[in-house]
Write an enzyme that holds these catalytic residues in place. Structure first.
Site, PDB file in Angstrom:
ATOM      1  N   HIS A  93      -5.738   3.201   0.203  1.00  0.00           N
ATOM      2  CA  HIS A  93      -5.412   2.910   1.606  1.00  0.00           C
ATOM      3  C   HIS A  93      -5.010   4.190   2.343  1.00  0.00           C
ATOM      4  O   HIS A  93      -3.984   4.218   3.050  1.00  0.00           O
ATOM      5  CB  HIS A  93      -4.289   1.872   1.691  1.00  0.00           C
ATOM      6  CG  HIS A  93      -4.448   0.922   2.838  1.00  0.00           C
ATOM      7  ND1 HIS A  93      -4.232   1.299   4.140  1.00  0.00           N
ATOM      8  CD2 HIS A  93      -4.801  -0.384   2.887  1.00  0.00           C
ATOM      9  CE1 HIS A  93      -4.451   0.253   4.932  1.00  0.00           C
ATOM     10  NE2 HIS A  93      -4.805  -0.778   4.206  1.00  0.00           N
ATOM     11  N   TYR A 144       0.841  -1.207   0.000  1.00  0.00           N
ATOM     12  CA  TYR A 144       0.000   0.000   0.000  1.00  0.00           C
ATOM     13  C   TYR A 144       0.874   1.254   0.000  1.00  0.00           C
ATOM     14  O   TYR A 144       1.792   1.377   0.809  1.00  0.00           O
ATOM     15  CB  TYR A 144      -0.925   0.008   1.210  1.00  0.00           C
ATOM     16  CG  TYR A 144      -1.887  -1.165   1.204  1.00  0.00           C
ATOM     17  CD1 TYR A 144      -2.722  -1.381   0.112  1.00  0.00           C
ATOM     18  CD2 TYR A 144      -1.943  -2.052   2.280  1.00  0.00           C
ATOM     19  CE1 TYR A 144      -3.593  -2.461   0.082  1.00  0.00           C
ATOM     20  CE2 TYR A 144      -2.816  -3.140   2.263  1.00  0.00           C
ATOM     21  CZ  TYR A 144      -3.634  -3.336   1.156  1.00  0.00           C
ATOM     22  OH  TYR A 144      -4.484  -4.409   1.125  1.00  0.00           O
TER      23      TYR A 144
END
Ligand code: GCO
Ligand code: MG
Length: 444
Positions: A252, A197
């Site tokens: 994210h 992420y």
């Protein structure tokens, strides 16, 4: 008043199969009260306990609710990978004494009272514990009714649950190979990520490490390499695989809200199926601005714990997919209400379904997916052989579709002896720090 209304009910022929046989006066009332409490034999909760296990290295927590009927128990997911031990305490030391001796049949009543039994509420630890109890009661209800849980929720709206899979790689070649594999496995929905992420591997200069500001094990990401790398990834995957594959991506959080808005606008041309979690929950106020700038479908919610976080976003049509983590919001009883709310605003579901949801939780996701009209998509994971042995009856995914074990309840069991062979890893499981180059903490 009750007496009059009940009599009226009889007279009007309401619920004739129950009331119709009763003929007159007080006898009718007495029988009516008796009928209201009849039905299934009483079922008491005798024990509520947390079971911790990590067959895939991920800290899973499952709640087992035992009942006064020998052999009848239910399982619910209470998995909170980053704080499993406090959840277990909340279950064993607080929910167990609270629930013991109470009626296992009245799920909603149990949920409402257990919810306020801590007075302060809506936090991740207590919500997970509550979810374990709640889902276990649904599992019991299904077993008692001799039906899979989706039948209790209204029956199937679709034959199976369409899923997305995770495809990622550090560079374009790896990403392409991963997407190809996903498509070959039958998936029509593919989540693409460039490395972890926020693509930390694309950010080179971790100055805070050289300065000794924080441990070298903390990771680092800068906004620009991630943003440019993500646009390049979409360009490559879309031009390689054509217009028909559905592409998803998880921001994210991790970048300032206005940068997320700019990124999503740039991704519009690659027609994403959805872009997930553009902002931290603390930045919910940015969704309105995002909506004004782009029509890219937005999915949000895995970090949500509190109704105040999702009700406004859904009812104001600021998101397209609600993807709460069902145990984090307090269980199936809450999630089905969220789904019902979404139906009226055409917000579809995309329940969070990563590795840190137990197979019982994945089954709960899938049973709800089957039964709601406004299902969107389901995140799926691969269960290892070890996980399947610990949890017999776990849902399976084939050709991109998840199917549940068609037996009463959620269809997932636990082999407690085997579960005990996979204790939690030594690392407590906290979310590792991610920083900008100067050391500033990045908020997921
Ligand atoms: C997703 C996620 C997860 C979470 C994880 C946190 O699947 O969409 O964002 O990978 O990061 O569940 O523990
Ligand atoms: Mg996510």
């Amino acid at each position: 008043m009750n007496r009059r209304h009940l009599m009226k009910g009889v007279g009007l022929g309401i619920a004739t199969s129950t009331f119709g046989m009763v003929s007159k006066g007080d006898e009718a009332v007495a029988n009516t009260y008796a009928n209201a409490t009849k039905g299934l034999p009483p079922l008491k909760i005798t024990n509520v306990k947390a079971i911790l296990t990590a067959p895939q290295g991920i800290r899973l927590c499952v709640v087992k609710v035992e009942t006064s009927e020998p052999g009848l128990y239910g399982l619910g997911c209470a998995t909170y990978n980053q704080r499993p031990l406090p959840v277990a305490v909340a279950v064993d030391k607080y929910l167990n004494p609270f629930a013991k001796g109470r009626d296992a049949d009245n799920i909603e009543d149990m949920w409402q009272n257990a919810y306020t039994s801590s007075y302060w509420r809506n936090g991740p630890v207590l919500n997970n514990a509550l979810s374990g109890l709640d889902q276990a009661l649904w599992d019991i209800k299904g077993k008692r009714a001799n039906m899979p849980v989706y039948q209790l929720l209204g029956g199937k709206c679709r034959f199976a649950v369409d899923c997305y899979t995770h495809c990622s790689g550090r560079d374009l070649k790896q990403i392409e190979a991963s997407v190809r594999k996903g498509i070959e496995r039958g998936f029509r929905y593919i989540r693409i990520q460039r490395g972890g992420y926020g693509s930390p591997h694309l950010s080179k200069d971790a100055h805070f490490k050289e300065a000794g500001f924080a441990p070298k094990s903390d990771s680092m990401m800068e906004v620009r390499p991630y943003v440019e790398g993500t646009v390049e990834m979409f360009e490559h995957v879309r031009s390689t695989f054509g217009p028909n594959v559905e592409l998803l991506h998880d921001i994210h959080e991790r970048i300032p809200p206005i940068e997320a808005i700019n990124l999503i606008k740039r991704l519009e041309t690659y027609r994403p199926f959805f872009i997930e979690d553009p902002f931290s929950p603390e930045d919910n106020g940015y969704f309105r601005l995002l909506r004004q700038q782009t029509s890219v479908p937005i999915a949000m919610g895995e970090l949500f714990n509190n109704p105040h976080e999702w009700v406004g976003l859904m009812s104001e049509r600021l998101i397209d997919f609600i993807r709460v983590h069902i145990s984090q919001v307090g269980g199936l009883s809450v999630a089905r209400k969220i789904a019902a709310l979404g139906e009226w605003f055409n917000v579809r579901s995309a329940w969070h379904g990563p590795g840190d949801v137990s197979p019982v939780g994945h089954a709960a996701n899938a049973h709800l997916d089957l039964a709601i009209w406004n299902f969107g998509i389901q995140e799926s994971v691969h269960f290892s052989e070890e996980t399947r042995e610990v949890f017999p009856g776990s849902p399976t995914v084939k050709d991109g579709y998840m199917v549940v074990n068609e037996v009463p309840g959620f269809g997932v069991d636990i082999d407690e002896k085997l579960a005990a062979k996979y204790p939690l890893p030594e690392h407590p499981g906290y979310w590792s720090p991610v920083r900008r180059s100067d050391g500033t903490a990045v908020r997921p």
